[in-house]
Design a protein around this motif. Structure first.
Motif, PDB file in Angstrom:
ATOM      1  N   UNK A   1       0.824  -1.207   0.000  1.00 29.94           N
ATOM      2  CA  UNK A   1       0.000   0.000   0.000  1.00 29.94           C
ATOM      3  C   UNK A   1       0.864   1.267   0.000  1.00 29.94           C
ATOM      4  N   UNK A   2       2.046   1.182   0.588  1.00 32.62           N
ATOM      5  CA  UNK A   2       2.986   2.298   0.577  1.00 32.62           C
ATOM      6  C   UNK A   2       3.827   2.338  -0.694  1.00 32.62           C
ATOM      7  N   UNK A   3       3.685   1.338  -1.541  1.00 31.93           N
ATOM      8  CA  UNK A   3       4.392   1.325  -2.817  1.00 31.93           C
ATOM      9  C   UNK A   3       5.645   0.474  -2.859  1.00 31.93           C
ATOM     10  N   UNK A   4       5.925  -0.252  -1.806  1.00 31.22           N
ATOM     11  CA  UNK A   4       7.100  -1.116  -1.794  1.00 31.22           C
ATOM     12  C   UNK A   4       6.782  -2.409  -2.526  1.00 31.22           C
ATOM     13  N   UNK A   5       7.717  -2.858  -3.353  1.00 26.55           N
ATOM     14  CA  UNK A   5       7.533  -4.106  -4.100  1.00 26.55           C
ATOM     15  C   UNK A   5       8.249  -5.223  -3.353  1.00 26.55           C
ATOM     16  N   UNK A   6       7.525  -5.830  -2.444  1.00 28.67           N
ATOM     17  CA  UNK A   6       8.068  -6.922  -1.644  1.00 28.67           C
ATOM     18  C   UNK A   6       6.990  -8.002  -1.543  1.00 28.67           C
ATOM     19  N   UNK A   7       7.419  -9.241  -1.619  1.00 22.46           N
ATOM     20  CA  UNK A   7       6.460 -10.340  -1.543  1.00 22.46           C
ATOM     21  C   UNK A   7       6.382 -10.861  -0.108  1.00 22.46           C
ATOM     22  N   UNK A   8       5.281 -11.524   0.155  1.00 18.75           N
ATOM     23  CA  UNK A   8       5.105 -12.155   1.464  1.00 18.75           C
ATOM     24  C   UNK A   8       6.196 -13.196   1.693  1.00 18.75           C
ATOM     25  N   UNK A   9       6.539 -13.957   0.653  1.00 18.27           N
ATOM     26  CA  UNK A   9       7.572 -14.988   0.775  1.00 18.27           C
ATOM     27  C   UNK A   9       8.922 -14.375   1.151  1.00 18.27           C
ATOM     28  N   UNK A  10       9.231 -13.204   0.599  1.00 16.93           N
ATOM     29  CA  UNK A  10      10.495 -12.546   0.936  1.00 16.93           C
ATOM     30  C   UNK A  10      10.526 -12.138   2.407  1.00 16.93           C
ATOM     31  N   UNK A  11       9.426 -11.590   2.901  1.00 19.76           N
ATOM     32  CA  UNK A  11       9.352 -11.204   4.307  1.00 19.76           C
ATOM     33  C   UNK A  11       9.440 -12.442   5.192  1.00 19.76           C
ATOM     34  N   UNK A  12       8.748 -13.487   4.805  1.00 18.72           N
ATOM     35  CA  UNK A  12       8.696 -14.718   5.590  1.00 18.72           C
ATOM     36  C   UNK A  12      10.058 -15.399   5.663  1.00 18.72           C
ATOM     37  N   UNK A  13      10.828 -15.356   4.570  1.00 15.35           N
ATOM     38  CA  UNK A  13      12.088 -16.087   4.503  1.00 15.35           C
ATOM     39  C   UNK A  13      13.321 -15.248   4.810  1.00 15.35           C
ATOM     40  N   UNK A  14      13.170 -13.935   4.902  1.00 18.18           N
ATOM     41  CA  UNK A  14      14.315 -13.069   5.127  1.00 18.18           C
ATOM     42  C   UNK A  14      14.006 -12.080   6.252  1.00 18.18           C
ATOM     43  N   UNK A  15      14.506 -12.337   7.464  1.00 17.24           N
ATOM     44  CA  UNK A  15      14.226 -11.439   8.585  1.00 17.24           C
ATOM     45  C   UNK A  15      14.717 -10.004   8.357  1.00 17.24           C
ATOM     46  N   UNK A  16      15.766  -9.837   7.539  1.00 17.34           N
ATOM     47  CA  UNK A  16      16.258  -8.491   7.274  1.00 17.34           C
ATOM     48  C   UNK A  16      15.262  -7.680   6.448  1.00 17.34           C
TER      49      UNK A  16
END
Length: 99
Positions: free
Chosen positions: A54-69
């Motif tokens: 919603x803020x315009x960041x292109x990030x997937x749920x899988x990336x957040x789930x698999x990468x704590x950074x």
């Protein structure tokens, strides 16, 4: 048909239905368990992905789930949003400039 074959066929018919009902259902960062909302890291991270989008960041749920950074970086940018504030507090980042 033999009894064993009948049981095997019955299991094959039941397994796909039980796997479909085992899908995690999230609503606003909470997992729905027996009709009640329960805060789980899985659903909170899914909510973080939605808020970041919603803020315009292109990030997937899988990336957040698999990468704590990735989670920490997003929390540093959008962590002050009320929808993800609790998730980001638990990860140790509260938002921009440490406010």
């Amino acid at each position: 048909m033999t009894r064993t074959l009948q049981m095997s066929l019955a299991l094959l018919l039941v397994l796909p239905a039980s796997q479909a009902s085992a899908k995690i259902v999230c609503r606003d960062g909470y997992q729905i368990v027996q009709g009640n909302p329960l805060a789980t890291p899985y659903c909170q991270e899914e909510q973080l992905a939605r808020v970041a989008a919603a803020y315009g960041f292109k990030v997937s749920f899988a990336e957040i789930r698999n990468n704590p950074n990735s989670k920490r970086q997003l929390c540093a940018l959008v962590g002050r949003d009320i929808r993800v504030q609790q998730t980001c507090i638990e990860s140790g980042i509260t938002g921009r400039r440490g406010f």
